[in-house]
Design an enzyme around this catalytic site. Sequence first.
Site, PDB file in Angstrom:
ATOM      1  N   TYR A 130       0.876  -1.175   0.000  1.00 29.60           N
ATOM      2  CA  TYR A 130       0.000   0.000   0.000  1.00 29.60           C
ATOM      3  C   TYR A 130       0.912   1.224   0.000  1.00 29.60           C
ATOM      4  O   TYR A 130       0.803   2.104   0.822  1.00 29.60           O
ATOM      5  CB  TYR A 130      -0.878  -0.066   1.267  1.00 29.60           C
ATOM      6  N   ARG A 144     -12.780   8.003   5.674  1.00 28.90           N
ATOM      7  CA  ARG A 144     -12.775   8.464   7.071  1.00 28.90           C
ATOM      8  C   ARG A 144     -12.697   9.992   7.078  1.00 28.90           C
ATOM      9  O   ARG A 144     -11.693  10.572   7.511  1.00 28.90           O
ATOM     10  CB  ARG A 144     -11.566   7.879   7.823  1.00 28.90           C
ATOM     11  N   GLU A 203      -0.808  -0.492 -10.448  1.00 36.47           N
ATOM     12  CA  GLU A 203       0.300  -0.851  -9.554  1.00 36.47           C
ATOM     13  C   GLU A 203       1.496  -1.338 -10.366  1.00 36.47           C
ATOM     14  O   GLU A 203       1.363  -1.703 -11.527  1.00 36.47           O
ATOM     15  CB  GLU A 203      -0.129  -1.970  -8.591  1.00 36.47           C
ATOM     16  N   ARG A 239     -15.277  -2.603  -5.194  1.00 34.81           N
ATOM     17  CA  ARG A 239     -15.287  -1.644  -4.071  1.00 34.81           C
ATOM     18  C   ARG A 239     -16.428  -1.872  -3.087  1.00 34.81           C
ATOM     19  O   ARG A 239     -16.252  -1.691  -1.878  1.00 34.81           O
ATOM     20  CB  ARG A 239     -15.363  -0.212  -4.602  1.00 34.81           C
ATOM     21  N   GLN A 242     -15.553  -4.804  -1.043  1.00 34.06           N
ATOM     22  CA  GLN A 242     -14.429  -4.421  -0.177  1.00 34.06           C
ATOM     23  C   GLN A 242     -14.913  -3.646   1.055  1.00 34.06           C
ATOM     24  O   GLN A 242     -14.511  -3.921   2.180  1.00 34.06           O
ATOM     25  CB  GLN A 242     -13.454  -3.553  -0.988  1.00 34.06           C
ATOM     26  N   TYR A 246     -13.971  -5.597   4.568  1.00 36.29           N
ATOM     27  CA  TYR A 246     -12.542  -5.395   4.867  1.00 36.29           C
ATOM     28  C   TYR A 246     -12.197  -5.226   6.344  1.00 36.29           C
ATOM     29  O   TYR A 246     -11.030  -5.344   6.710  1.00 36.29           O
ATOM     30  CB  TYR A 246     -11.952  -4.263   4.024  1.00 36.29           C
ATOM     31  N   LYS A 255     -10.756  -8.722  -3.848  1.00 34.27           N
ATOM     32  CA  LYS A 255      -9.490  -8.617  -4.576  1.00 34.27           C
ATOM     33  C   LYS A 255      -9.050  -9.923  -5.217  1.00 34.27           C
ATOM     34  O   LYS A 255      -8.247  -9.906  -6.142  1.00 34.27           O
ATOM     35  CB  LYS A 255      -8.379  -8.200  -3.593  1.00 34.27           C
ATOM     36  N   THR A 352      -1.706   0.714  -5.130  1.00 33.67           N
ATOM     37  CA  THR A 352      -2.130   1.684  -6.143  1.00 33.67           C
ATOM     38  C   THR A 352      -1.257   2.923  -6.102  1.00 33.67           C
ATOM     39  O   THR A 352      -1.018   3.492  -5.028  1.00 33.67           O
ATOM     40  CB  THR A 352      -3.602   2.077  -5.895  1.00 33.67           C
TER      41      THR A 352
HETATM   42 CA    CA Z   1      -4.033  -3.167  -4.388  1.00 28.04          CA
END
Ligand code: CA
Length: 420
Positions: A130, A144, A203, A239, A242, A246, A255, A352
């Site tokens: 990440y 958040r 990525e 998404r 996720q 998650y 994923k 990403t």
């Molecule tokens: Ca990723």
Amino acid sequence: MKRFVIPREATSWVPVPADSHFPIQNLPFGLASPKGRNEAVVVAIGDFALDLLVLSEVGMLSEEDFPILDSFIELEGEALPALRRRVFEILSAENSELRDSKKLREKALIPLDKANLQVPIPPNAFVDFYSGIHHASNVGKMFRPDQPPLLPNYRHVPIAYNGRASSVVASGTPIIRPKGQTKGPNDENPTWGPTQELDFELEMGFYLAEGSEMGKRITTRAAEDHILGLVIVNDWSARDVQRWEYQPLGPFLAKTFATTVSPWIVTLDALEPFRIEGMEQDPPALPYLRQPERPHFDVQLEVWLQTPKMNKSEKIATSNMKHMYWSLSQQLAHLTSNGTPVEFGDLTASGTISGPEPHEAGSLLELSRRGTRPITLSETGETRTFLQDGDTLILTAYAEQDGLKIGFGECKGVVKPALD
Ligand code: CA
């Protein structure tokens, strides 16, 4: 390890178009499976893939030094840099070994569009970091909003999770829209069905050339000697799935349905001229993560999208590897810092990579601001928040400076409807 940097003035007897990703200074490795022929390790040059199995069969590559070139299995450690040196020799303008043998040359040089390129090395392990700080911060702001965009650990520990190696697929493999469990903020109960928020993640990944034993760690200083080279990685993401699954253990089915890799492993030797210092780390990393100078690479990244109605793909975002907070060496050092063993062929992705500007986004989640601001495609006026069935998504990457271009080719996938 001493890097083998091929001189800028070197040329090949194989014609290399001006905008090619594959001049003789690159020589990346791939795995081809051309129709009616054996699967073989290949090297890209211009518009061709050079079949190393063919060269081995006629003795142009020593069987002792480079055994069995139908996969990378026997080519661990030092063998691959030596092999790349030998391929450079064979392809050099002044070398006649292959150049002057018409029959062999025609057999060994496969046009790229006929090479049927595979996952270069099917990995046994896939770790996803990440390391893109702008992505982490963009996602933090969206998910958040009342807290600081980065979690308190971000600048101290290179965050990652173990991904799924079995669904790493070659560029061009269709991506079937996954089904999963989702629950909207106003839904009383979750439902199970095709994801409505299929996304890509831009990525870069590295393959390991040499592993480590259990109980040993790979230091930041030694890390690059263990890295075979880089590929583009698309960590396809659902998404809505996720968001629901998650916490508290991290991403899982959102994923694991597919991860696409580009076909060519571009070596760190080829990228050596594009080394940069990268961003400053503040606060300084802990001692086990301190690293040599210029640990980053200036590699430009692009995202292209084509809907079924469009005649050609359109560039929807750009970014650069320099936007990684944690370098490749730090990722590998951290990954092995507790003594976990790693193996030849393991794949580690960066996470990403987004830049600071709005168009420098490595996902549709960011480009469309979580689906609130659709992007518009200029050719047809169509809009997109997330990917729709039939959409083709292409990631590409290259380093370029003073007329030298070292490219990665394409990392491509077409979205197919969900299965029953
Ligand atoms: Ca990723």
